[in-house]
Design a protein around this motif. Structure first.
Motif, PDB file in Angstrom:
ATOM      1  N   GLY A  92      40.103 -13.251  15.035  1.00  0.00           N
ATOM      2  CA  GLY A  92      39.550 -12.405  13.974  1.00  0.00           C
ATOM      3  C   GLY A  92      38.053 -12.544  13.763  1.00  0.00           C
ATOM      4  O   GLY A  92      37.449 -11.748  13.059  1.00  0.00           O
ATOM      5  N   HIS A 106      40.426  -6.034  17.452  1.00  0.00           N
ATOM      6  CA  HIS A 106      40.978  -7.392  17.409  1.00  0.00           C
ATOM      7  C   HIS A 106      40.376  -8.260  18.500  1.00  0.00           C
ATOM      8  O   HIS A 106      39.811  -7.778  19.475  1.00  0.00           O
ATOM      9  CB  HIS A 106      42.510  -7.365  17.493  1.00  0.00           C
ATOM     10  CG  HIS A 106      43.042  -7.195  18.881  1.00  0.00           C
ATOM     11  ND1 HIS A 106      43.222  -8.247  19.730  1.00  0.00           N
ATOM     12  CD2 HIS A 106      43.426  -6.096  19.567  1.00  0.00           C
ATOM     13  CE1 HIS A 106      43.709  -7.812  20.877  1.00  0.00           C
ATOM     14  NE2 HIS A 106      43.836  -6.507  20.816  1.00  0.00           N
ATOM     15  N   ASN A 119      37.289  -2.573   6.890  1.00  0.00           N
ATOM     16  CA  ASN A 119      38.567  -2.853   6.256  1.00  0.00           C
ATOM     17  C   ASN A 119      39.279  -3.916   7.079  1.00  0.00           C
ATOM     18  O   ASN A 119      38.833  -4.261   8.171  1.00  0.00           O
ATOM     19  CB  ASN A 119      39.420  -1.581   6.192  1.00  0.00           C
ATOM     20  CG  ASN A 119      38.785  -0.533   5.306  1.00  0.00           C
ATOM     21  OD1 ASN A 119      38.342  -0.831   4.208  1.00  0.00           O
ATOM     22  ND2 ASN A 119      38.726   0.697   5.781  1.00  0.00           N
ATOM     23  N   THR A 120      40.391  -4.393   6.579  1.00  0.00           N
ATOM     24  CA  THR A 120      41.203  -5.332   7.356  1.00  0.00           C
ATOM     25  C   THR A 120      42.653  -4.856   7.345  1.00  0.00           C
ATOM     26  O   THR A 120      43.057  -4.085   6.473  1.00  0.00           O
ATOM     27  CB  THR A 120      41.152  -6.772   6.773  1.00  0.00           C
ATOM     28  OG1 THR A 120      41.625  -6.731   5.432  1.00  0.00           O
ATOM     29  CG2 THR A 120      39.737  -7.336   6.807  1.00  0.00           C
ATOM     30  N   GLU A 160      43.398  -8.944  11.139  1.00  0.00           N
ATOM     31  CA  GLU A 160      43.362 -10.324  10.653  1.00  0.00           C
ATOM     32  C   GLU A 160      44.176 -11.249  11.556  1.00  0.00           C
ATOM     33  O   GLU A 160      45.318 -10.960  11.875  1.00  0.00           O
ATOM     34  CB  GLU A 160      43.930 -10.399   9.236  1.00  0.00           C
ATOM     35  CG  GLU A 160      43.074  -9.699   8.204  1.00  0.00           C
ATOM     36  CD  GLU A 160      43.707  -9.721   6.823  1.00  0.00           C
ATOM     37  OE1 GLU A 160      44.907 -10.029   6.693  1.00  0.00           O
ATOM     38  OE2 GLU A 160      42.973  -9.421   5.865  1.00  0.00           O
ATOM     39  N   SER A 208      36.080 -10.017  16.316  1.00  0.00           N
ATOM     40  CA  SER A 208      36.364  -8.637  15.912  1.00  0.00           C
ATOM     41  C   SER A 208      35.629  -8.286  14.619  1.00  0.00           C
ATOM     42  O   SER A 208      35.155  -7.165  14.453  1.00  0.00           O
ATOM     43  CB  SER A 208      37.872  -8.394  15.792  1.00  0.00           C
ATOM     44  OG  SER A 208      38.488  -9.357  14.974  1.00  0.00           O
ATOM     45  N   ALA A 209      35.496  -9.249  13.707  1.00  0.00           N
ATOM     46  CA  ALA A 209      34.739  -8.993  12.468  1.00  0.00           C
ATOM     47  C   ALA A 209      33.276  -8.706  12.823  1.00  0.00           C
ATOM     48  O   ALA A 209      32.656  -7.783  12.268  1.00  0.00           O
ATOM     49  CB  ALA A 209      34.838 -10.188  11.520  1.00  0.00           C
ATOM     50  N   THR A 228      46.758  -6.443   8.516  1.00  0.00           N
ATOM     51  CA  THR A 228      47.543  -7.557   9.061  1.00  0.00           C
ATOM     52  C   THR A 228      48.216  -7.091  10.351  1.00  0.00           C
ATOM     53  O   THR A 228      48.357  -5.884  10.596  1.00  0.00           O
ATOM     54  CB  THR A 228      48.640  -8.022   8.075  1.00  0.00           C
ATOM     55  OG1 THR A 228      49.586  -6.954   7.928  1.00  0.00           O
ATOM     56  CG2 THR A 228      48.053  -8.402   6.727  1.00  0.00           C
ATOM     57  N   VAL A 267      38.327  -1.336  11.352  1.00  0.00           N
ATOM     58  CA  VAL A 267      39.359  -2.147  10.717  1.00  0.00           C
ATOM     59  C   VAL A 267      39.544  -3.421  11.545  1.00  0.00           C
ATOM     60  O   VAL A 267      39.888  -3.359  12.724  1.00  0.00           O
ATOM     61  CB  VAL A 267      40.702  -1.384  10.637  1.00  0.00           C
ATOM     62  CG1 VAL A 267      41.749  -2.214   9.911  1.00  0.00           C
ATOM     63  CG2 VAL A 267      40.523  -0.020   9.963  1.00  0.00           C
ATOM     64  N   ASN A 268      39.316  -4.566  10.916  1.00  0.00           N
ATOM     65  CA  ASN A 268      39.475  -5.850  11.597  1.00  0.00           C
ATOM     66  C   ASN A 268      40.936  -6.301  11.487  1.00  0.00           C
ATOM     67  O   ASN A 268      41.506  -6.323  10.400  1.00  0.00           O
ATOM     68  CB  ASN A 268      38.552  -6.890  10.946  1.00  0.00           C
ATOM     69  CG  ASN A 268      38.532  -8.197  11.709  1.00  0.00           C
ATOM     70  OD1 ASN A 268      38.826  -8.254  12.886  1.00  0.00           O
ATOM     71  ND2 ASN A 268      38.169  -9.257  11.023  1.00  0.00           N
ATOM     72  N   CYS A 309      33.065  -5.223  14.274  1.00  0.00           N
ATOM     73  CA  CYS A 309      33.148  -4.210  13.210  1.00  0.00           C
ATOM     74  C   CYS A 309      31.778  -4.017  12.566  1.00  0.00           C
ATOM     75  O   CYS A 309      31.328  -2.880  12.365  1.00  0.00           O
ATOM     76  CB  CYS A 309      34.162  -4.622  12.142  1.00  0.00           C
ATOM     77  SG  CYS A 309      35.885  -4.471  12.652  1.00  0.00           S
TER      78      CYS A 309
END
Length: 102
Positions: free
Chosen positions: A68, A64, A2-3, A90, A71-72, A5, A87-88, A75
């Motif tokens: 981003g 994080h 998931n992401t 953003e 971190s992606a 903010t 959860v990344n 994940c």
């Protein structure tokens, strides 16, 4: 994966909700600026050196880095190792600084 903010993440932190926040940058970057996350560099995750994360396999992990991208990747790696809820964050630290450090 998931992401979230940085604004949504800050609301969770400010509300006192327990948040598992992982910073996958390098130690020098972390020393320069951090938002209080637990430092586990991406290289450690790539090498599967994640014993300290094992108890959190079922938990929501907010991950994080600087912008981003790392971190992606973290994940995706963690999900491939059986982590259920990554959860990344953003925009990473850059977005955090832009939003909250004026």
């Amino acid at each position: 994966m998931n992401t979230i903010t940085v604004e949504e993440l800050k609301k969770k932190i400010d509300s006192g909700e327990p948040v598992h926040l992982i910073d996958v940058r390098e130690p020098a970057e972390y020393e320069e600026y951090n938002i209080g996350a637990r430092l586990i560099p991406l290289g450690k995750i790539q090498n599967m050196e994640i014993d300290e994360l094992e108890p959190l396999k079922e938990e929501e992990l907010f991950i994080h880095c600087r912008s981003g991208k790392r971190s992606a990747m973290a994940c995706q790696l963690l999900e491939s190792m059986g982590f259920k809820n990554t959860v990344n964050v953003e925009g990473g630290v850059l977005a955090w600084q832009e939003a909250f450090d004026h």
